[in-house]
Motif scaffolding. Structure first.
Motif, PDB file in Angstrom:
ATOM      1  N   TYR A  26      -3.177  -0.335   2.986  1.00 22.54           N
ATOM      2  CA  TYR A  26      -2.739  -0.182   1.603  1.00 22.54           C
ATOM      3  C   TYR A  26      -2.669  -1.532   0.894  1.00 22.54           C
ATOM      4  N   LEU A  27      -2.202  -2.558   1.598  1.00 21.25           N
ATOM      5  CA  LEU A  27      -2.054  -3.875   0.990  1.00 21.25           C
ATOM      6  C   LEU A  27      -3.384  -4.570   0.727  1.00 21.25           C
ATOM      7  N   HIS A  32      -6.885  -3.014   0.853  1.00 23.16           N
ATOM      8  CA  HIS A  32      -8.144  -2.297   0.653  1.00 23.16           C
ATOM      9  C   HIS A  32      -8.851  -2.646  -0.657  1.00 23.16           C
ATOM     10  N   LYS A  33      -8.141  -2.834  -1.743  1.00 28.54           N
ATOM     11  CA  LYS A  33      -8.806  -3.138  -3.015  1.00 28.54           C
ATOM     12  C   LYS A  33      -9.484  -4.503  -2.985  1.00 28.54           C
ATOM     13  N   ALA A  89      -1.601   1.666   8.376  1.00 30.55           N
ATOM     14  CA  ALA A  89      -1.756   2.283   7.062  1.00 30.55           C
ATOM     15  C   ALA A  89      -1.156   1.398   5.978  1.00 30.55           C
ATOM     16  N   TYR A  90      -0.035   0.773   6.271  1.00 28.42           N
ATOM     17  CA  TYR A  90       0.586  -0.125   5.304  1.00 28.42           C
ATOM     18  C   TYR A  90      -0.293  -1.362   5.087  1.00 28.42           C
ATOM     19  N   SER A 143     -12.380  -2.684   5.786  1.00 25.44           N
ATOM     20  CA  SER A 143     -10.965  -2.493   5.475  1.00 25.44           C
ATOM     21  C   SER A 143     -10.139  -2.304   6.742  1.00 25.44           C
TER      22      SER A 143
END
Length: 79
Positions: free
Chosen positions: A10-11, A13-14, A6-7, A43
């Motif tokens: 988060y780093l 995905h964009k 998940a971390y 992702s």
């Protein structure tokens, strides 16, 4: 494992969504569900690769290194 992924997700995905729009414009623009599937799959793949190639080796290295604690100074006040 889920928290680490998940971390990583988060780093990244964009950036991955941006790259998907650049490299797969016809697939991403064709439909909402297909775009969502492409975003999700790419992702997850990148987050897994980041975890396996970067985070996990450095976590193992951290476990092998001796921990350094700050020396205790007598008479020092906190603040």
């Amino acid at each position: 494992m889920i928290a680490a992924l998940a971390y990583s997700l988060y780093l990244t995905h964009k950036e991955i969504v941006h790259l998907d729009r650049i490299f797969f414009p016809s697939y991403v623009g064709s439909g909402k569900w297909l775009a969502l599937l492409i975003y999700f799959a790419s992702s997850i793949i990148v987050a897994t690769a980041l975890y396996l190639a970067v985070e996990r080796p450095f976590l193992r290295l951290r476990e092998k290194l001796p921990s350094r604690k700050a020396p205790l100074v007598e008479g020092a006040t906190a603040g």
